[in-house]
Design an enzyme around this catalytic site. Structure first.
Site, PDB file in Angstrom:
ATOM      1  N   ASP A  77       3.012  18.290 -15.334  1.00  0.00           N
ATOM      2  CA  ASP A  77       3.340  19.675 -15.677  1.00  0.00           C
ATOM      3  C   ASP A  77       3.548  20.973 -15.002  1.00  0.00           C
ATOM      4  O   ASP A  77       3.873  21.298 -13.874  1.00  0.00           O
ATOM      5  CB  ASP A  77       0.901  20.823 -14.922  1.00  0.00           C
ATOM      6  CG  ASP A  77       1.686  21.864 -15.520  1.00  0.00           C
ATOM      7  OD1 ASP A  77       1.879  22.386 -15.943  1.00  0.00           O
ATOM      8  OD2 ASP A  77      -0.345  22.058 -15.666  1.00  0.00           O
ATOM      9  N   TYR A  83      -3.582  23.503  -2.459  1.00  0.00           N
ATOM     10  CA  TYR A  83      -3.980  23.467  -3.927  1.00  0.00           C
ATOM     11  C   TYR A  83      -2.692  24.125  -4.289  1.00  0.00           C
ATOM     12  O   TYR A  83      -1.574  25.395  -4.106  1.00  0.00           O
ATOM     13  CB  TYR A  83      -5.296  24.138  -4.805  1.00  0.00           C
ATOM     14  CG  TYR A  83      -5.067  23.868  -5.521  1.00  0.00           C
ATOM     15  CD1 TYR A  83      -5.607  23.396  -7.040  1.00  0.00           C
ATOM     16  CD2 TYR A  83      -3.979  25.342  -6.679  1.00  0.00           C
ATOM     17  CE1 TYR A  83      -5.481  23.385  -7.960  1.00  0.00           C
ATOM     18  CE2 TYR A  83      -4.289  25.629  -8.349  1.00  0.00           C
ATOM     19  CZ  TYR A  83      -5.176  24.050  -8.407  1.00  0.00           C
ATOM     20  OH  TYR A  83      -4.752  24.391 -10.107  1.00  0.00           O
ATOM     21  N   LYS A 111      -3.190  20.373 -11.063  1.00  0.00           N
ATOM     22  CA  LYS A 111      -4.139  19.738 -10.994  1.00  0.00           C
ATOM     23  C   LYS A 111      -3.481  18.050 -11.302  1.00  0.00           C
ATOM     24  O   LYS A 111      -2.224  18.132 -11.371  1.00  0.00           O
ATOM     25  CB  LYS A 111      -5.105  19.644 -12.587  1.00  0.00           C
ATOM     26  CG  LYS A 111      -5.764  20.743 -13.297  1.00  0.00           C
ATOM     27  CD  LYS A 111      -6.566  21.051 -11.598  1.00  0.00           C
ATOM     28  CE  LYS A 111      -7.342  19.783 -12.354  1.00  0.00           C
ATOM     29  NZ  LYS A 111      -7.707  18.717 -11.366  1.00  0.00           N
TER      30      LYS A 111
HETATM   31  C1  F6R Z   1      -5.360  24.109 -14.501  1.00  0.00           C
HETATM   32  C2  F6R Z   1      -6.598  24.342 -14.224  1.00  0.00           C
HETATM   33  C3  F6R Z   1      -7.036  25.756 -14.911  1.00  0.00           C
HETATM   34  C4  F6R Z   1      -6.156  26.355 -13.893  1.00  0.00           C
HETATM   35  C5  F6R Z   1      -7.175  28.060 -13.698  1.00  0.00           C
HETATM   36  C6  F6R Z   1      -6.390  28.729 -12.851  1.00  0.00           C
HETATM   37  O1  F6R Z   1      -5.166  22.392 -14.490  1.00  0.00           O
HETATM   38  O2  F6R Z   1      -7.180  23.598 -13.991  1.00  0.00           O
HETATM   39  O3  F6R Z   1      -8.669  25.539 -15.108  1.00  0.00           O
HETATM   40  O4  F6R Z   1      -7.184  26.085 -12.549  1.00  0.00           O
HETATM   41  O5  F6R Z   1      -6.685  28.565 -15.276  1.00  0.00           O
HETATM   42  O6  F6R Z   1      -4.931  29.018 -12.945  1.00  0.00           O
HETATM   43  P1  F6R Z   1      -4.155  30.134 -11.872  1.00  0.00           P
HETATM   44  O7  F6R Z   1      -4.924  30.681 -10.893  1.00  0.00           O
HETATM   45  O8  F6R Z   1      -3.189  29.665 -12.105  1.00  0.00           O
HETATM   46  O9  F6R Z   1      -4.727  31.722 -12.634  1.00  0.00           O
HETATM   47 MG    MG Z   2      -0.515  24.551 -15.537  1.00  0.00          MG
HETATM   48 MG    MG Z   3      -2.459  20.253 -16.665  1.00  0.00          MG
END
Ligand code: F6R
Ligand code: MG
Ligand code: MG
Length: 371
Positions: free
Chosen positions: A12, A233, A236
């Site tokens: 990603d 973290y 993903k």
């Molecule tokens: C990314 C994922 C999303 C993010 C969520 C919060 O692969 O699983 O669910 O974790 O959108 O993202 P941030 O912290 O970047 O705003």
């Molecule tokens: Mg992403």
């Molecule tokens: Mg992804």
């Protein structure tokens, strides 16, 4: 012909918008990086694909698994793509690029890797599975069903070529250990491990002595867990897998069948929720509802002297419509639990948490009590 290697390497490097999909400019950048290497002969062939916010580089070559040139090429491609992602201010540009310096192997640097090296058969069907909003253990159930469950794979009972079963290579991703186990002989012990999918993951599947060479894996799954690599973290760890099929291996339809369940996987919304896995067509692999539900796509190929004849979008089939409808219902059901487990993951598996801060704030208000 010498052995060929199929390398599926993903990262990603920026989402569009949010974490929902890959911008076409990133696919074009990847194309412009890999196309010259097909001309130079380093690659036999390649395909650029995407699921959710993950860019997928599928490459064939003769350099073997873990090859520094191939991993280096993928790394450079992700760096170049990250530049483009920054230019477009895509979301989380360079998210999975954890290190500044490439040291010969892309493993542990952020991207996910699945590789198979084998002698190409007279006809060689191969499926690349790509998932978004979940973790490597999400492959445990379908891979187990394909290669070890006779209620899924009829061939295990009625095809002499499969009747003796397979060998599963299982990794303990917390302790960094591995074990090879025989199916069906050790089936209950295998299930005791791989049912705990956040810790024990199936890494590879090997044939038993018979028609196919025993040292050539027939399936491989990426097992990188970004949050363990980085210690905190950072994004993903959406996994990928390569699975060969037919003629002494599970048939194409036996390999796809486990995905008709829409099984529960971890990694949805902030990497902190359980939800059903939706098998979908390439064009539907843009998770938007509560950043999900988690998706899986399947790209089918015949391999011809290392070239990719395909892809065929294998879940673009009305036979999976009922699964998708059921996944929609399970999505509603799980969502109604809001912040409660088991929709939310157990504390130790959540990738986002406020609990330490809350406990600190509460301080002495949390008084001892006799039970
Ligand atoms: C990314 C994922 C999303 C993010 C969520 C919060 O692969 O699983 O669910 O974790 O959108 O993202 P941030 O912290 O970047 O705003
Ligand atoms: Mg992403
Ligand atoms: Mg992804």
């Amino acid at each position: 012909m010498s052995k060929i290697t199929i390398s599926l390497i993903k990262a990603d490097i920026g989402g569009w918008p949010g974490h929902s999909s890959v911008h076409p400019a990133l696919m074009e950048t990847a194309e412009s990086m890999l196309a010259p290497e097909k001309v130079s002969g380093k690659l036999i062939d390649f395909r650029i694909m995407a699921v959710g916010d993950d860019l997928q580089l599928l490459m064939s070559h003769t350099l073997g698994a873990d090859n520094p040139e191939i991993h280096g090429l993928a790394w450079e491609t992700f760096l170049k793509g990250t530049e483009k992602a920054k230019e477009l201010k895509l979301y989380g540009a360079g998210q999975d690029i954890l290190s500044d310096a490439f040291s010969g192997n892309i493993k542990g640097m952020g991207p996910g890797v699945a590789e198979l090296e084998f002698e190409e058969r007279g006809a060689e069907p191969l499926i690349a599975f790509m998932m978004d909003k979940t973790e490597p253990g999400a492959f445990n159930l379908p891979i187990f069903k394909m290669f070890a469950d006779p209620f899924n794979t009829a061939g295990l009972i009625i095809d002499p070529g499969l009747h003796h079963g397979f060998i599963l290579e299982i990794w303990d991703i917390r302790e960094h250990k591995r074990v090879f186990m025989n199916s069906p002989e050790e089936m209950y012990d295998i299930l005791a491990l791989v049912g705990a999918k956040s810790r024990y993951v199936i890494k590879r599947v090997f044939p038993k002595p018979g028609k196919l060479p025993e040292d050539e894996p027939v399936a491989a799954i990426s097992t990188e867990k970004l949050y363990q690599i980085a210690g905190k973290y950072v994004g993903k760890d959406d996994p990928v897998a390569l699975v060969r099929c037919q003629s002494g291996l599970p048939a194409l339809g036996e390999v796809l069948e486990p995905f008709s369940l829409g099984h529960l996987v971890s990694g949805w919304m902030r990497g902190s929720h359980n939800g059903p896995l939706m098998p979908c067509a390439f064009g539907d692999a843009h998770p938007t509802r509560f950043d999900g539900p988690p998706r899986v796509i399947a790209a089918g190929f015949q391999i011809a002297n290392g070239t990719f004849v395909g892809p065929v979008d294998l879940f673009d089939d009305p036979a999976f419509d009922d699964t998708r409808r059921r996944v929609g219902e399970i999505t509603d059901y799980m969502r109604r639990h809001g912040p409660f487990e088991p929709h939310r993951l157990p504390l130790e598996e959540m990738e986002y948490t406020t609990l330490p801060d809350i406990l600190k704030l509460l301080g002495d208000r949390f008084a001892d009590v006799e039970q």
